[in-house]
Design a protein around this motif. Structure first.
Motif, PDB file in Angstrom:
ATOM      1  N   GLY A 236      48.141  61.258  47.064  1.00  0.00           N
ATOM      2  CA  GLY A 236      47.593  60.090  47.736  1.00  0.00           C
ATOM      3  C   GLY A 236      46.153  60.204  48.177  1.00  0.00           C
ATOM      4  N   TRP A 237      45.556  61.396  48.126  1.00  0.00           N
ATOM      5  CA  TRP A 237      44.176  61.581  48.603  1.00  0.00           C
ATOM      6  C   TRP A 237      43.203  61.593  47.429  1.00  0.00           C
ATOM      7  CZ3 TRP A 237      43.219  61.082  53.599  1.00  0.00           C
ATOM      8  CH2 TRP A 237      44.225  61.373  54.531  1.00  0.00           C
ATOM      9  N   ILE A 238      42.141  60.812  47.541  1.00  0.00           N
ATOM     10  CA  ILE A 238      41.064  60.797  46.543  1.00  0.00           C
ATOM     11  C   ILE A 238      39.942  61.655  47.089  1.00  0.00           C
ATOM     12  CG2 ILE A 238      39.502  59.349  45.199  1.00  0.00           C
ATOM     13  CD1 ILE A 238      41.368  56.975  45.956  1.00  0.00           C
ATOM     14  N   THR A 239      39.655  62.775  46.424  1.00  0.00           N
ATOM     15  CA  THR A 239      38.593  63.666  46.889  1.00  0.00           C
ATOM     16  C   THR A 239      37.248  63.216  46.326  1.00  0.00           C
ATOM     17  OG1 THR A 239      38.883  65.160  45.017  1.00  0.00           O
ATOM     18  CG2 THR A 239      40.238  65.573  46.991  1.00  0.00           C
ATOM     19  N   ARG A 240      36.198  63.831  46.838  1.00  0.00           N
ATOM     20  CA  ARG A 240      34.859  63.501  46.330  1.00  0.00           C
ATOM     21  C   ARG A 240      34.739  63.872  44.852  1.00  0.00           C
ATOM     22  NH1 ARG A 240      30.260  61.908  48.402  1.00  0.00           N
ATOM     23  NH2 ARG A 240      28.358  62.359  47.266  1.00  0.00           N
ATOM     24  N   LYS A 241      35.410  64.957  44.448  1.00  0.00           N
ATOM     25  CA  LYS A 241      35.377  65.354  43.034  1.00  0.00           C
ATOM     26  C   LYS A 241      36.052  64.287  42.169  1.00  0.00           C
ATOM     27  CE  LYS A 241      36.714  69.134  39.966  1.00  0.00           C
ATOM     28  NZ  LYS A 241      37.422  70.445  39.851  1.00  0.00           N
ATOM     29  N   ASP A 242      37.192  63.749  42.641  1.00  0.00           N
ATOM     30  CA  ASP A 242      37.855  62.663  41.899  1.00  0.00           C
ATOM     31  C   ASP A 242      36.936  61.453  41.778  1.00  0.00           C
ATOM     32  OD1 ASP A 242      40.209  64.121  41.619  1.00  0.00           O
ATOM     33  OD2 ASP A 242      40.982  63.441  43.559  1.00  0.00           O
ATOM     34  N   TYR A 243      36.237  61.128  42.867  1.00  0.00           N
ATOM     35  CA  TYR A 243      35.330  59.975  42.852  1.00  0.00           C
ATOM     36  C   TYR A 243      34.220  60.172  41.825  1.00  0.00           C
ATOM     37  CZ  TYR A 243      31.347  57.165  44.401  1.00  0.00           C
ATOM     38  OH  TYR A 243      30.264  56.330  44.452  1.00  0.00           O
ATOM     39  N   GLU A 244      33.643  61.361  41.781  1.00  0.00           N
ATOM     40  CA  GLU A 244      32.532  61.603  40.866  1.00  0.00           C
ATOM     41  C   GLU A 244      33.000  61.650  39.420  1.00  0.00           C
ATOM     42  OE1 GLU A 244      30.961  65.192  42.405  1.00  0.00           O
ATOM     43  OE2 GLU A 244      29.801  64.210  44.007  1.00  0.00           O
ATOM     44  N   GLU A 245      34.229  62.124  39.182  1.00  0.00           N
ATOM     45  CA  GLU A 245      34.711  62.250  37.808  1.00  0.00           C
ATOM     46  C   GLU A 245      35.307  60.947  37.268  1.00  0.00           C
ATOM     47  OE1 GLU A 245      37.465  65.414  37.585  1.00  0.00           O
ATOM     48  OE2 GLU A 245      35.966  67.008  37.837  1.00  0.00           O
ATOM     49  N   LYS A 246      36.036  60.212  38.104  1.00  0.00           N
ATOM     50  CA  LYS A 246      36.837  59.088  37.615  1.00  0.00           C
ATOM     51  C   LYS A 246      36.372  57.729  38.112  1.00  0.00           C
ATOM     52  CE  LYS A 246      40.758  62.237  37.429  1.00  0.00           C
ATOM     53  NZ  LYS A 246      42.102  62.561  37.918  1.00  0.00           N
ATOM     54  N   GLY A 247      35.337  57.688  38.928  1.00  0.00           N
ATOM     55  CA  GLY A 247      34.776  56.400  39.337  1.00  0.00           C
ATOM     56  C   GLY A 247      35.346  55.905  40.658  1.00  0.00           C
ATOM     57  N   GLY A 248      34.666  54.916  41.229  1.00  0.00           N
ATOM     58  CA  GLY A 248      35.038  54.406  42.532  1.00  0.00           C
ATOM     59  C   GLY A 248      36.330  53.615  42.542  1.00  0.00           C
ATOM     60  N   GLU A 249      36.716  53.048  41.385  1.00  0.00           N
ATOM     61  CA  GLU A 249      37.942  52.238  41.356  1.00  0.00           C
ATOM     62  C   GLU A 249      39.200  53.094  41.227  1.00  0.00           C
ATOM     63  OE1 GLU A 249      36.469  52.736  37.181  1.00  0.00           O
ATOM     64  OE2 GLU A 249      35.576  52.098  39.090  1.00  0.00           O
ATOM     65  N   TYR A 250      39.041  54.399  41.112  1.00  0.00           N
ATOM     66  CA  TYR A 250      40.192  55.291  40.922  1.00  0.00           C
ATOM     67  C   TYR A 250      41.071  55.287  42.175  1.00  0.00           C
ATOM     68  CZ  TYR A 250      42.874  59.579  40.245  1.00  0.00           C
ATOM     69  OH  TYR A 250      43.888  60.489  40.129  1.00  0.00           O
ATOM     70  N   LEU A 251      42.385  55.347  41.952  1.00  0.00           N
ATOM     71  CA  LEU A 251      43.346  55.339  43.049  1.00  0.00           C
ATOM     72  C   LEU A 251      44.430  56.363  42.772  1.00  0.00           C
ATOM     73  CD1 LEU A 251      44.643  53.949  45.615  1.00  0.00           C
ATOM     74  CD2 LEU A 251      45.888  52.508  43.996  1.00  0.00           C
ATOM     75  N   LYS A 252      44.727  57.187  43.776  1.00  0.00           N
ATOM     76  CA  LYS A 252      45.881  58.086  43.698  1.00  0.00           C
ATOM     77  C   LYS A 252      47.042  57.401  44.408  1.00  0.00           C
ATOM     78  CE  LYS A 252      44.301  62.832  43.072  1.00  0.00           C
ATOM     79  NZ  LYS A 252      44.222  64.179  43.694  1.00  0.00           N
ATOM     80  N   GLU A 253      48.105  57.179  43.666  1.00  0.00           N
ATOM     81  CA  GLU A 253      49.227  56.419  44.218  1.00  0.00           C
ATOM     82  C   GLU A 253      50.049  57.263  45.187  1.00  0.00           C
ATOM     83  OE1 GLU A 253      51.608  54.669  41.198  1.00  0.00           O
ATOM     84  OE2 GLU A 253      49.916  53.819  40.089  1.00  0.00           O
ATOM     85  N   HIS A 254      50.659  56.566  46.131  1.00  0.00           N
ATOM     86  CA  HIS A 254      51.652  57.178  47.015  1.00  0.00           C
ATOM     87  C   HIS A 254      52.643  56.096  47.413  1.00  0.00           C
ATOM     88  CE1 HIS A 254      49.632  55.449  50.607  1.00  0.00           C
ATOM     89  NE2 HIS A 254      48.517  55.721  49.961  1.00  0.00           N
ATOM     90  N   CYS A 255      53.554  56.389  48.344  1.00  0.00           N
ATOM     91  CA  CYS A 255      54.664  55.488  48.626  1.00  0.00           C
ATOM     92  C   CYS A 255      54.234  54.164  49.236  1.00  0.00           C
ATOM     93  CB  CYS A 255      55.669  56.176  49.560  1.00  0.00           C
ATOM     94  SG  CYS A 255      54.966  56.651  51.147  1.00  0.00           S
ATOM     95  N   ALA A 256      53.025  54.076  49.827  1.00  0.00           N
ATOM     96  CA  ALA A 256      52.575  52.832  50.462  1.00  0.00           C
ATOM     97  C   ALA A 256      51.288  52.308  49.840  1.00  0.00           C
ATOM     98  CB  ALA A 256      52.371  53.056  51.963  1.00  0.00           C
ATOM     99  N   SER A 257      51.042  52.686  48.585  1.00  0.00           N
ATOM    100  CA  SER A 257      49.781  52.282  47.955  1.00  0.00           C
ATOM    101  C   SER A 257      50.023  51.201  46.915  1.00  0.00           C
ATOM    102  CB  SER A 257      49.114  53.490  47.292  1.00  0.00           C
ATOM    103  OG  SER A 257      49.817  53.833  46.103  1.00  0.00           O
ATOM    104  N   ASN A 258      48.918  50.654  46.420  1.00  0.00           N
ATOM    105  CA  ASN A 258      48.970  49.788  45.253  1.00  0.00           C
ATOM    106  C   ASN A 258      49.292  50.612  44.013  1.00  0.00           C
ATOM    107  OD1 ASN A 258      48.331  46.988  45.949  1.00  0.00           O
ATOM    108  ND2 ASN A 258      46.393  47.797  46.720  1.00  0.00           N
ATOM    109  N   VAL A 259      49.526  49.910  42.935  1.00  0.00           N
ATOM    110  CA  VAL A 259      49.732  50.564  41.635  1.00  0.00           C
ATOM    111  C   VAL A 259      48.373  50.650  40.946  1.00  0.00           C
ATOM    112  CG1 VAL A 259      50.887  50.414  39.401  1.00  0.00           C
ATOM    113  CG2 VAL A 259      52.084  49.704  41.488  1.00  0.00           C
ATOM    114  N   TYR A 260      48.020  51.831  40.478  1.00  0.00           N
ATOM    115  CA  TYR A 260      46.724  52.010  39.834  1.00  0.00           C
ATOM    116  C   TYR A 260      46.786  51.519  38.397  1.00  0.00           C
ATOM    117  CZ  TYR A 260      42.587  54.261  37.873  1.00  0.00           C
ATOM    118  OH  TYR A 260      41.390  54.490  37.243  1.00  0.00           O
ATOM    119  N   VAL A 261      45.922  50.571  38.089  1.00  0.00           N
ATOM    120  CA  VAL A 261      45.828  50.038  36.723  1.00  0.00           C
ATOM    121  C   VAL A 261      44.405  50.319  36.243  1.00  0.00           C
ATOM    122  CG1 VAL A 261      46.058  48.014  35.255  1.00  0.00           C
ATOM    123  CG2 VAL A 261      47.464  48.221  37.314  1.00  0.00           C
ATOM    124  N   PRO A 262      44.206  51.404  35.489  1.00  0.00           N
ATOM    125  CA  PRO A 262      42.843  51.736  35.056  1.00  0.00           C
ATOM    126  C   PRO A 262      42.318  50.734  34.040  1.00  0.00           C
ATOM    127  CG  PRO A 262      44.436  53.184  33.998  1.00  0.00           C
ATOM    128  CD  PRO A 262      45.208  52.353  34.990  1.00  0.00           C
TER     129      PRO A 262
END
Length: 609
Positions: A552-578
């Motif tokens: 569920g946590w988006i790290t700074r490394k995830d942001y730099e590699e996968k872009g700002g729209e990236y989402l790590k799903e968890h039980c109370a999150s939206n569904v990530y649709v890349p």
């Protein structure tokens, strides 16, 4: 009975948020997450810490509004949230970062986040070293999440971020059975109402539905109803007072038509009507001047207008006379044979010939004469008005006095209560003054308005919206599932959001479910323990539980590699649709026609999706 009570508007002013100092438990052994419920109506922020020294409640609660001052010093005069004091004096300067329930104005969102970090004591050198748990809209657009991630990672240098849906956090906080569980969430907030199916602890995003109605539209509708009912109090019927009425005096009818029939009864109306006391305003009573004073004031205004017009005519006459003298001087040059000076003067006047000069001279001469005549006529009128306004001694006309007595007698004929007690001639002014209750004039009588405004989420057609209400949308969502899954969903219908605070909402949803579900089938409706704050409490619960996990946590490394729209799903999150861009086939002469057919079919599929 409540109908006999009078309620005063509180008109409460917002107290500025204090500057809080974070305790040592917030920093050690590691920085704890900061939970921000970023709602379109209110922002709530606090710490997610299991230590008893840290309050397990939001430390900041303020309206998601900002007002920028005008002028050169606008930057220094920006006010946010509770620092505004009251929204009404600044109503036309207020700005919100939200469009419906989606933040789109990121410069305003930055102001709100600055306010949060500063008041919680974490604004250190422009860097926030705490993890952030932030709520976002259901099925949040990727562009909005990308801008929010860019703001948090680039501007505030946060180490990691987690995004979740507010109503899912509330559902997580109020879970009544072993997690993961299924249910149908009805979340009604300030701008929108959502119907969200949850299957085995995960949001089924394909079958989520949104109704573009909430507390904001109900407040505007109630304001229009009362402004039409009380046009004399138009300015006093403000949106802030309408929100107060909705929060404290409105309810949702279990059966709207049946409830309206009850309100037709005078006894029911008297017992259930609420009177709202407005502050006294002398302007509402109209002018207390006598007719003679009003006439004198009108005459003074007329004289001022006449003097102003006379002054303007004199100024115009002077300008026209100066221009005419200049043109006549140029004409004299022509008559004296000074051709060089004459042509030079024509060029300065932007004229081509002597005929054009003569035409201008004739027009100006006529205009000067007309202005002189108007000035003379105005002076004569002023003299006549002064003579007419001199007081004259009234002549005692016996016929006139008899006529006035006859009028008094005719008035007294329509007053049987007083005709026998008072003489007709001794008191000539016998007109009965109407009884005027000053307190009641400044009261708003709330009858059916108490149920009409909240009803719009069930019947949007009341305000002309071509949308389905909660009941129809709930039935539409349920019908997209097989009967076995429908039975599972209706066993846990969960109500949350600000509009869940209305008395009667739970009974209304139960009635609607009873009508749409099969005979003798069972269902359960649950209300959030704190519909307004449970989203924050659920986000805190999740942050404490998942603080040291990667899920569920988006790290700074995830942001730099996968872009700002990236989402790590968890039980109370939206569904990530890349974002998936289709690869284009190589275009050759042989495959040109098939590729066109493929592009057309892909476009139609996208349109259907």
């Amino acid at each position: 009975p409540a109908g006999g009570r009078v309620f005063a508007f509180r008109d409460a002013r917002w107290a500025p948020d204090p500057l809080l100092e974070p305790g040592p438990a917030v920093r050690t052994p590691q920085p704890v997450p900061l939970v921000i419920d970023n709602g379109s109506f209110q922002t709530r922020a606090g710490w997610a810490c299991a230590e008893p020294a840290v309050p397990a409640e939001p430390l900041l609660r303020f309206r998601s509004l900002a007002a920028r001052g005008r002028g050169a010093r606008a930057g220094a005069e920006t006010q946010v949230g509770n620092d505004l004091g009251s929204p009404e004096p600044l109503r036309w300067l207020l700005r919100s970062p939200f469009d419906r329930n989606v933040p789109v104005q990121l410069e305003l969102q930055e102001l709100l986040l600055d306010h949060v970090f500063q008041r919680l004591g974490v604004a250190s050198q422009g860097c926030v070293d705490h993890p952030i748990v932030l709520t976002e809209a259901v099925c949040n657009p990727l562009y909005s999440r990308q801008m929010m991630s860019e703001l948090l990672f680039e501007c505030y240098q946060v180490p990691k971020v987690s995004y979740g849906v507010d109503s899912l956090y509330s559902f997580y906080h109020n879970r009544r059975q072993n997690w993961p569980c299924s249910g149908l969430i009805i979340s009604s907030g300030y701008q929108c109402t959502h119907i969200l199916p949850v299957l085995e602890g995960r949001l089924d995003a394909k079958n989520c539905k949104r109704i573009n109605l909430g507390g904001c539209q109900a407040a505007v509708y109630l304001q229009r109803l009362l402004q039409l009912k009380y046009p004399g109090h138009f300015a006093a019927i403000t949106l802030s007072r309408m929100e107060e009425i909705l929060h404290e005096h409105s309810y949702i009818a279990e059966d709207y038509i049946e409830e309206l029939q009850k309100w037709r009864s005078p006894e029911y109306y008297e017992n259930n009507m609420h009177k709202m006391q407005l502050p006294f305003s002398n302007k509402l009573l109209g002018s207390t001047l006598t007719s003679e004073e009003k006439q004198e004031r009108r005459q003074q205004q007329l004289r001022r207008l006449q003097e102003l017009n006379a002054r303007r005519r004199e100024e115009k006459l002077q300008l026209d006379q100066e221009r005419l003298d200049r043109l006549l001087y140029v004409q004299e040059l022509l008559e004296d044979g000074q051709m060089d000076q004459f042509h030079k003067a024509l060029v300065e006047l932007n004229m081509d010939s002597a005929e054009e000069l003569q035409s201008y001279i004739n027009k100006l001469s006529l205009a000067v004469e007309q202005t002189k005549q108007k000035i003379l006529q105005a002076e004569v009128n002023i003299e006549v008005d002064v003579v007419d306004s001199k007081p004259e001694t009234p002549d005692l006309d016996p016929l006139g006095s008899e006529q006035s007595l006859e009028d008094v007698e005719s008035i007294n004929e329509f007053e049987p209560l007083f005709a026998e007690e008072q003489p007709e001639v001794e008191k000539p002014v016998a007109a009965v003054q109407p009884v005027f209750n000053l307190a009641e004039y400044h009261q708003l009588f709330l009858g059916t308005e108490r149920i009409r405004a909240p009803e719009i989420v069930f019947q949007p057609s009341l305000i002309g919206e071509d949308q389905a209400g909660i009941a129809e949308t709930m039935q539409y969502v349920l019908e997209r599932y097989p009967k076995e899954q429908q039975a599972v969903l209706v066993q846990n219908v969960f109500l949350t959001g600000g509009n869940a605070m209305y008395p009667g909402l739970k009974a209304r949803v139960q009635k609607e479910l009873l009508e749409m579900r099969p005979f003798q089938s069972s269902f359960q409706v649950h209300l959030a323990s704190s519909p307004v704050l449970d989203a924050w409490y659920g986000a805190r619960d999740w942050a404490v539980e998942y603080m040291n996990r990667e899920e569920g946590w988006i790290t700074r490394k995830d942001y730099e590699e996968k872009g700002g729209e990236y989402l790590k799903e968890h039980c109370a999150s939206n569904v990530y649709v890349p974002i998936r861009l289709p690869k284009q086939a190589p275009r050759t002469t042989e495959t040109l026609a098939p590729s066109r057919t493929l592009a057309t079919s892909t476009g139609s599929a996208c349109d259907q999706a």
